[in-house]
Design a protein around this motif. Structure first.
Motif, PDB file in Angstrom:
ATOM      1  N   ARG A  14     -91.904 -68.567 -21.843  1.00  0.00           N
ATOM      2  CA  ARG A  14     -92.020 -67.687 -21.007  1.00  0.00           C
ATOM      3  C   ARG A  14     -90.806 -67.649 -19.930  1.00  0.00           C
ATOM      4  N   SER A  18     -91.617 -64.748 -14.755  1.00  0.00           N
ATOM      5  CA  SER A  18     -93.013 -64.286 -15.084  1.00  0.00           C
ATOM      6  C   SER A  18     -94.069 -65.177 -14.742  1.00  0.00           C
ATOM      7  N   ASP A  22     -97.003 -63.943 -11.981  1.00  0.00           N
ATOM      8  CA  ASP A  22     -98.137 -63.840 -12.491  1.00  0.00           C
ATOM      9  C   ASP A  22     -98.993 -64.965 -12.622  1.00  0.00           C
TER      10      ASP A  22
ATOM     11  N   HIS B 216    -101.175 -55.865 -18.452  1.00  0.00           N
ATOM     12  CA  HIS B 216     -99.990 -55.423 -18.423  1.00  0.00           C
ATOM     13  C   HIS B 216     -99.553 -54.223 -19.233  1.00  0.00           C
ATOM     14  N   GLU B 258    -100.308 -60.564 -20.766  1.00  0.00           N
ATOM     15  CA  GLU B 258     -99.045 -61.237 -20.172  1.00  0.00           C
ATOM     16  C   GLU B 258     -97.959 -60.172 -20.423  1.00  0.00           C
ATOM     17  N   VAL B 259     -97.088 -60.128 -19.485  1.00  0.00           N
ATOM     18  CA  VAL B 259     -95.937 -59.053 -19.588  1.00  0.00           C
ATOM     19  C   VAL B 259     -95.358 -59.214 -20.931  1.00  0.00           C
ATOM     20  N   GLU B 260     -94.877 -60.412 -21.228  1.00  0.00           N
ATOM     21  CA  GLU B 260     -94.076 -61.030 -22.358  1.00  0.00           C
ATOM     22  C   GLU B 260     -94.955 -60.340 -23.790  1.00  0.00           C
ATOM     23  N   ASN B 394     -95.290 -51.739 -14.911  1.00  0.00           N
ATOM     24  CA  ASN B 394     -93.971 -52.193 -14.344  1.00  0.00           C
ATOM     25  C   ASN B 394     -92.744 -51.674 -15.059  1.00  0.00           C
TER      26      ASN B 394
END
Lengths: 149, 667
Positions: A14, A18, A22, B216, B258-260, B394
């Motif tokens: 990651r 982030s 996060d 997300h 998670e954004v990923e 986002n």
């Protein structure tokens, strides 16, 4: 991390950005482009200005990271933060945490930059509001004393 | 907020409601029906002084970097004689603040600023009334300063005076205000009131907000604008742990912890889309404008065409929204210039009453006219409803560069003639698609013809700082130089010859004097240009010095001088900041910003493919502020942008004799 050890149990692939935002709730580092073009995500890694959107979190294990939240830990502003306030070097402010850390790094490696050196040192940072002349003024005010007021 | 709720929410004290019927009529809002005994419909702003002495002001305006939070605080400090730290400005929250049409059109200073001064002035009088009543003293013996009212050896803080009160007063928006010449705090450079939160990274933008259990989200967009979904295979995404897929007609989205993971999941969706044939690309679009002009194209044969590219706002904070449904009520935090407009979009989308939708706008990472609608808010709310948890949407930079609306491109055709003495005798000006703002020449030309032609646009388009005034000023002021050249007159002299408006003449002379226009020395590869204009109640003149590389033609803007007059100056330092920012931003659209598109796709879809101005692009910028204390303050965020492109274009012509009739100049 900002003066003390922090552990996180996350996927090493990651992005540092982030994880900071996060998982560690350090949202002072901003997402601007995700490709290292704007430097809104800048943090210091072992004193070097680093784009956290392009940095894998696994690559910073054991390293000293300073985010904008770590720059004034006791509530007393860092001289660069104060200089930005004094120069009114902000409009929307979204780029400013990254700008400030970029300026801290610049003054760390060159305590007395001239205008051309400030431009080269800061050119990776985008301020869409166009506060560039004021950021120049803020850094200029600190030149000669290595970012110490 | 309902009238009885003020004191329940805020505790005791005093409240001033400002009744602005004219503004309500002009803006058509708030058209609220329903059974709730709501605050009077015409209320433009309200202000509360609590028992602790905190002054809380409520306005539907938002802060997007233009420093409205600070200038509106100044309005309160000016009238109420209270330290700025005691003033809290609640902005852009549809449950708490009065209806407002939006933060655009440079309206905050001319409209909201005097309203808030009036509310603060009324509160001051109420505090004095309280002191008279409590102390049984003559009103004339009272003084008010630094958050305290005093008479002889008696003194009380605002909080002490407001203690135990529940007093509401409604005042009309027509109360006269002190003249600018008598201002004490307004007109001075109060620093940005939340500057400390900015430099410490403490301020939370929409992008930074979180709610418990939040996911997300990502949206699957079609590969071409307008393409319809034929089929979707979401099996791979749905199999990913923690991932939820939303599929409603053509709308496909994923949500993940998670954004990923959300990005991985959306990439795993297998979709087939029906290809579309695009109407035009970024080179053919100008012809397309003319072909699709609703009222027909101009007939005259002698017109000179100029072209204006589509450009992007590129706010450094991309669009973002956080949506949460709770008990049938939707709350959305989002960066927008129109919180009440976004609320209406959500109300329409979900078919629920206004009272069940709340839009909250944190101070936003800029807008420049780009954040008028609720794209991210609608997506977040829709996905949150489907997955049953709060959802964060986002936008990435690529989404921002491709899914937002653009500043319109345009074709502008112009013709004119000047007599030997420099008097302009003919003027014809046609703007296709780019817009009508700034279309009217501020010069005195009898029988001039100016027309805006509505056309089709292959791209989504909308507002932008200064709207079409940038395009119209670029063409007009470039062509003014072409006419000056035709009669061999100095560009400044030619403009003054045709400008009767005293305010226009003043900025021209002020800019030229500061720049040293008359004493300028031509050297190889150097050029000087001047341009002027009028927009949104303000007058601007800009001089530019450029260096042009004789081989490559590369242009470097070396120096820009801006004279700006927007009535009585509210905050000189913040005004200079806006002027400098407008030059910086205008420089991009002038020199190199251009959305390249074709086949229904945006090619300039990332920052690495769309150049915006950087430190190295900056000229030396000098601003001259003409402070007209005898005139009403106009907004200042937009107008200073209109002069830089023509000033640069004219300077390039001065340097190498090449007239460039397009924006960007360096395409």
């Amino acid at each position: 991390m900002n003066g003390g050890p922090r552990g996180v149990d996350v996927d090493a692939d990651r992005t540092l950005l982030s994880v900071l935002r996060d998982d560690l709730n350090l949202t002072g580092a901003k997402f601007g482009c995700g490709e290292g073009q704007c430097a809104a995500c800048t943090v210091l890694v072992n004193g070097v200005a680093t784009k956290s959107c392009l940095t894998k979190v696994g690559a910073v294990e054991g390293k000293r990271i300073v985010t904008i939240e770590g720059l004034a830990p006791e509530g007393k502003l860092h001289p660069v933060q104060q200089a930005f306030l004094d120069a009114d070097a902000m409009q929307c402010g979204y780029c400013i945490p990254g700008m400030i850390l970029g300026a801290v790094a610049l003054l760390g490696r060159n305590p007395n930059p001239n205008d051309a050196e400030i431009v080269i040192g800061m050119n990776g940072h985008i301020c869409r509001c166009g506060t560039y002349p004021r950021v120049m003024r803020a850094i200029r005010a600190l030149a000669g004393n290595g970012g110490r007021a | 907020m309902k009238r009885r709720d003020f004191f329940a929410l805020l505790g005791g004290g005093i409240v001033v409601l400002l009744d602005d019927e004219i503004y309500a009529q002009e803006t058509g809002g708030p058209r609220r029906g329903g059974d709730a005994p709501a605050v009077p419909l015409e209320i433009g702003a309200w202000l509360h002084i609590g028992e602790t002495g905190v002054v809380t002001v409520y306005t539907g305006k938002v802060e997007v970097g233009q420093n409205a939070r600070t200038s509106l605080t100044q309005a309160v400090v000016e009238e109420l004689h209270v330290p700025p730290e005691s003033v809290e400005m609640v902005m852009g929250d549809t449950d708490l603040t009065p209806f407002d049409m939006g933060t655009f059109g440079s309206m905050t200073t001319p409209r909201m600023w005097p309203q808030i001064r009036r509310a603060a002035a009324a509160a001051r009088e109420m505090l004095l009334d309280l002191a008279v009543r409590k102390w049984s003293v003559e009103r004339t013996t009272l003084t008010i300063a630094d958050g305290r009212v005093s008479a002889g050896d008696r003194s009380a803080s605002f909080g002490e005076l407001a203690h135990g009160e529940k007093w509401t007063r409604t005042i009309p928006a027509s109360v006269p205000l002190a003249a600018a010449a008598d201002w004490k705090v307004a007109g001075k450079s109060l620093p940005k009131v939340n500057g400390r939160a900015i430099v410490t990274g403490a301020h939370k933008y929409s992008w930074d907000l979180k709610r418990p259990g939040m996911l997300h989200a990502k949206v699957l967009y079609p590969p071409q604008f307008g393409a319809k979904l034929i089929s979707l295979d979401a099996a791979a995404a749905e199999a990913m742990p923690g991932v939820k897929v939303v599929h409603e007609g053509d709308f496909v989205a994923v949500a993940a912890p998670e954004v990923e993971k959300a990005a991985t999941a959306v990439a795993a969706l297998k979709a087939q889309w029906k290809p579309v044939t695009a109407a035009a690309d970024y080179r053919t679009v100008f012809q397309y404008f003319k072909q699709t002009a609703q009222d027909g194209a101009a007939k005259a044969k002698n017109l000179t065409p100029y072209t204006i590219a589509y450009i992007a706002h590129v706010p450094l904070e991309p669009r973002a929204a956080l949506a949460e449904w709770e008990g049938g009520k939707l709350t959305v935090w989002t960066g927008t210039q129109r919180p009440f407009g976004v609320r209406s979009e959500l109300v329409q989308r979900f078919g629920i009453p206004e009272e069940r939708v709340r839009v909250i706008v944190p101070d936003t990472g800029s807008g420049y006219g780009g954040k008028h609608n609720g794209d991210a808010a609608l997506e977040a709310a829709r996905i949150a409803k489907a997955v049953g948890t709060p959802v964060k949407r986002n936008w990435t930079r690529e989404e921002e560069m491709t899914r937002a609306y653009f500043r319109p491109g345009g074709l502008i055709e112009v013709a004119g003639k000047a007599a030997a003495d420099g008097t302009i005798t003919e003027w014809e000006f046609h703007n296709y698609n780019s817009g009508g703002s700034g279309l009217q020449s501020p010069y005195n030309i009898p029988g001039k013809k100016e027309q805006f032609h509505q056309t089709k646009s292959p791209l989504r388009q909308g507002s932008y700082r200064g709207l079409a005034a940038t395009a119209n000023h670029f063409v007009r002021e470039s062509y003014m130089d072409e006419l000056a050249q035709s009669v061999k007159l100095d560009p400044l002299e030619f403009r003054l010859k045709n400008a009767k408006d005293e305010r226009l003449r003043n900025v021209l002379v002020a800019a030229a004097d500061k720049f040293g226009w008359k004493g300028r020395k031509k050297t190889a590869g150097r050029g000087f240009g001047i341009a002027a204009g009028f927009e949104k109640g303000g007058y601007v003149a800009t001089c530019a010095e450029v260096g042009v590389d004789p081989k490559s033609g590369a242009v470097k803007v070396l120096r820009a001088v801006v004279a700006f007059e927007c009535g009585a100056v509210v905050n000189p330092e913040h005004l200079r900041n806006q002027v400098e920012g407008a030059i910086a931003m205008g420089l991009g659209g002038a020199l190199f910003e251009e959305i390249q598109f074709g086949e229904g796709k945006i090619a300039t879809n990332r920052m690495s493919k769309y150049r915006v101005p950087r430190f190295a692009d900056m000229p030396v910028i000098e601003s001259v502020l003409l402070d007209r204390k005898d005139l009403v303050s106009a907004g200042a965020g937009e107008t200073p942008i209109v002069g830089i492109a023509p000033a640069i274009g004219n300077a390039i012509f001065d340097a190498n004799g090449k007239r460039i009739r397009r924006l960007p100049l360096m395409a």
